[in-house]
Design a protein around this motif. Sequence first.
Motif, mmCIF file in Angstrom:
data_model
loop_
_atom_site.group_PDB
_atom_site.id
_atom_site.type_symbol
_atom_site.label_atom_id
_atom_site.label_comp_id
_atom_site.label_asym_id
_atom_site.label_seq_id
_atom_site.Cartn_x
_atom_site.Cartn_y
_atom_site.Cartn_z
ATOM 1 N N HIS A 154 32.561 40.528 45.723
ATOM 2 C CA HIS A 154 33.542 40.619 46.628
ATOM 3 C C HIS A 154 32.955 41.670 48.076
ATOM 4 O O HIS A 154 32.720 42.147 46.668
ATOM 5 C CB HIS A 154 34.223 40.079 45.822
ATOM 6 C CG HIS A 154 34.899 39.596 45.100
ATOM 7 N ND1 HIS A 154 35.357 38.003 45.327
ATOM 8 C CD2 HIS A 154 34.676 39.410 43.936
ATOM 9 C CE1 HIS A 154 35.390 36.921 44.724
ATOM 10 N NE2 HIS A 154 35.015 38.214 43.970
ATOM 11 N N THR A 155 33.467 42.337 48.900
ATOM 12 C CA THR A 155 33.124 43.656 49.460
ATOM 13 C C THR A 155 34.469 44.431 48.942
ATOM 14 O O THR A 155 34.148 45.026 49.387
ATOM 15 C CB THR A 155 33.553 42.794 50.771
ATOM 16 O OG1 THR A 155 34.687 42.370 51.244
ATOM 17 C CG2 THR A 155 32.337 42.435 50.928
ATOM 18 N N THR A 156 35.500 44.307 48.276
ATOM 19 C CA THR A 156 36.420 44.814 48.526
ATOM 20 C C THR A 156 36.695 45.290 46.640
ATOM 21 O O THR A 156 37.715 45.187 45.906
ATOM 22 C CB THR A 156 37.869 44.116 48.679
ATOM 23 O OG1 THR A 156 38.174 43.207 48.299
ATOM 24 C CG2 THR A 156 38.371 44.094 49.831
ATOM 25 N N ALA A 157 36.242 44.755 45.674
ATOM 26 C CA ALA A 157 36.372 44.872 44.088
ATOM 27 C C ALA A 157 34.821 45.300 44.125
ATOM 28 O O ALA A 157 34.274 44.945 44.356
ATOM 29 C CB ALA A 157 36.281 43.479 44.051
ATOM 30 N N GLY A 158 34.785 46.667 42.641
ATOM 31 C CA GLY A 158 33.491 46.504 42.167
ATOM 32 C C GLY A 158 33.408 46.613 40.621
ATOM 33 O O GLY A 158 34.130 45.408 40.145
ATOM 34 N N ILE A 159 32.228 46.799 39.760
ATOM 35 C CA ILE A 159 32.303 46.864 38.224
ATOM 36 C C ILE A 159 31.297 48.291 37.930
ATOM 37 O O ILE A 159 30.672 48.581 38.939
ATOM 38 C CB ILE A 159 30.733 45.402 38.798
ATOM 39 C CG1 ILE A 159 31.184 44.368 38.408
ATOM 40 C CG2 ILE A 159 30.779 45.356 36.767
ATOM 41 C CD1 ILE A 159 30.518 43.133 38.826
ATOM 42 N N ILE B 50 35.175 50.703 50.742
ATOM 43 C CA ILE B 50 34.873 51.983 50.322
ATOM 44 C C ILE B 50 35.008 52.377 49.396
ATOM 45 O O ILE B 50 33.791 52.231 48.433
ATOM 46 C CB ILE B 50 36.171 53.410 51.650
ATOM 47 C CG1 ILE B 50 35.811 52.764 52.922
ATOM 48 C CG2 ILE B 50 35.124 54.290 51.034
ATOM 49 C CD1 ILE B 50 36.370 54.008 53.351
ATOM 50 N N LYS B 51 36.001 52.202 47.895
ATOM 51 C CA LYS B 51 35.687 52.108 46.705
ATOM 52 C C LYS B 51 34.985 50.863 46.221
ATOM 53 O O LYS B 51 34.653 51.522 44.988
ATOM 54 C CB LYS B 51 37.476 52.415 45.966
ATOM 55 C CG LYS B 51 38.005 53.144 46.460
ATOM 56 C CD LYS B 51 39.599 52.010 46.522
ATOM 57 C CE LYS B 51 40.834 53.640 46.975
ATOM 58 N NZ LYS B 51 41.752 53.178 47.046
ATOM 59 N N ALA B 52 34.705 49.911 47.129
ATOM 60 C CA ALA B 52 34.006 49.023 46.414
ATOM 61 C C ALA B 52 32.703 49.555 46.205
ATOM 62 O O ALA B 52 31.888 49.265 45.380
ATOM 63 C CB ALA B 52 34.401 47.446 46.892
ATOM 64 N N CYS C 90 36.764 46.456 38.634
ATOM 65 C CA CYS C 90 37.318 46.779 39.707
ATOM 66 C C CYS C 90 38.003 46.237 40.811
ATOM 67 O O CYS C 90 37.553 46.510 42.057
ATOM 68 C CB CYS C 90 37.041 48.107 39.693
ATOM 69 S SG CYS C 90 35.871 49.057 38.262
ATOM 70 N N GLU C 91 39.198 45.830 40.494
ATOM 71 C CA GLU C 91 39.428 45.209 42.005
ATOM 72 C C GLU C 91 40.580 46.013 42.632
ATOM 73 O O GLU C 91 41.093 47.683 42.479
ATOM 74 C CB GLU C 91 41.184 44.629 41.308
ATOM 75 C CG GLU C 91 42.047 43.680 42.297
ATOM 76 C CD GLU C 91 41.232 43.393 43.136
ATOM 77 O OE1 GLU C 91 41.086 43.218 44.332
ATOM 78 O OE2 GLU C 91 40.694 42.051 42.900
ATOM 79 N N PHE C 92 40.288 46.694 44.660
ATOM 80 C CA PHE C 92 41.111 47.790 45.031
ATOM 81 C C PHE C 92 41.796 46.897 45.845
ATOM 82 O O PHE C 92 41.988 47.738 47.031
ATOM 83 C CB PHE C 92 40.049 48.647 45.581
ATOM 84 C CG PHE C 92 38.935 49.545 44.627
ATOM 85 C CD1 PHE C 92 39.543 50.414 43.394
ATOM 86 C CD2 PHE C 92 37.781 48.503 44.119
ATOM 87 C CE1 PHE C 92 39.019 50.720 43.205
ATOM 88 C CE2 PHE C 92 36.916 49.923 43.005
ATOM 89 C CZ PHE C 92 37.455 50.667 43.089
ATOM 90 N N LYS D 24 35.663 36.438 41.332
ATOM 91 C CA LYS D 24 34.688 35.378 39.856
ATOM 92 C C LYS D 24 33.626 36.551 40.443
ATOM 93 O O LYS D 24 33.591 37.592 41.035
ATOM 94 C CB LYS D 24 34.290 34.103 41.192
ATOM 95 C CG LYS D 24 33.502 34.391 41.133
ATOM 96 C CD LYS D 24 33.505 32.718 42.286
ATOM 97 C CE LYS D 24 32.658 32.694 43.792
ATOM 98 N NZ LYS D 24 32.341 31.625 44.340
ATOM 99 N N LEU D 25 32.745 36.575 38.786
ATOM 100 C CA LEU D 25 31.412 37.541 39.319
ATOM 101 C C LEU D 25 30.642 36.045 38.278
ATOM 102 O O LEU D 25 30.767 35.518 37.767
ATOM 103 C CB LEU D 25 31.816 38.607 37.729
ATOM 104 C CG LEU D 25 32.883 38.738 38.247
ATOM 105 C CD1 LEU D 25 33.615 39.821 36.327
ATOM 106 C CD2 LEU D 25 32.745 40.451 39.144
ATOM 107 N N TYR D 26 29.734 36.855 38.902
ATOM 108 C CA TYR D 26 28.237 35.345 37.715
ATOM 109 C C TYR D 26 28.170 36.621 37.134
ATOM 110 O O TYR D 26 27.461 37.700 36.804
ATOM 111 C CB TYR D 26 27.483 35.410 39.121
ATOM 112 C CG TYR D 26 28.187 34.918 40.435
ATOM 113 C CD1 TYR D 26 28.360 33.508 40.142
ATOM 114 C CD2 TYR D 26 27.714 35.257 41.750
ATOM 115 C CE1 TYR D 26 28.719 33.013 41.491
ATOM 116 C CE2 TYR D 26 28.746 34.675 42.427
ATOM 117 C CZ TYR D 26 29.248 32.912 42.642
ATOM 118 O OH TYR D 26 29.392 33.125 43.116
ATOM 119 N N VAL D 27 26.662 36.157 36.067
ATOM 120 C CA VAL D 27 26.235 36.737 34.537
ATOM 121 C C VAL D 27 25.664 35.823 34.779
ATOM 122 O O VAL D 27 24.923 34.144 34.737
ATOM 123 C CB VAL D 27 27.741 36.337 33.648
ATOM 124 C CG1 VAL D 27 26.437 36.842 32.266
ATOM 125 C CG2 VAL D 27 28.925 36.969 33.949
#
Length: 133
Positions: free
Chosen positions: A41-46, A85-87, A114-116, A123-126
């Motif tokens: 995703h482009t607007t969320a981070g980890i 930017i936050k992501a 981290c949702e922004f 979803k996340l890939y592990v």
Amino acid sequence: MKVIKVNTHQREEFIDITQEVESAVRESKIKEGVCFVFSPHTTAGITINENADPSVKKDILNHLKKLVPFSGDYSHSEGNADAHIKASLLGNSVTVLVEGGNLVLGTWQGIYFCEFDGPRRRKLYVYFLPTFR
Ligand code: ZN
């Protein structure tokens, strides 16, 4: 590869996904290796940070808001430039070692999605890379 689904409920929020990633480690049956968690995703981070005192994630979110305000002199027309930017500031992946079938994390560390720009279904890939001896 395992997919973790995350439903976010606020525009900005940190969601502890440590248990979900640990479950993925157990399912993989990997005893030693490397675990990659990637957000497409482009607007969320980890990020990995303290999961004992909830004021830490509150402080990070509040400080990011001051650093990158919702409204600003942005070119992006979708109205979520701050989230992009936050992501990028936090990054979209973390790497955690696996030993003895468990994630190697510090006593106070947790893995946060981290949702922004929520609320959204994410979803996340592990992915696991076992090491051989
Ligand atoms: Zn956008």
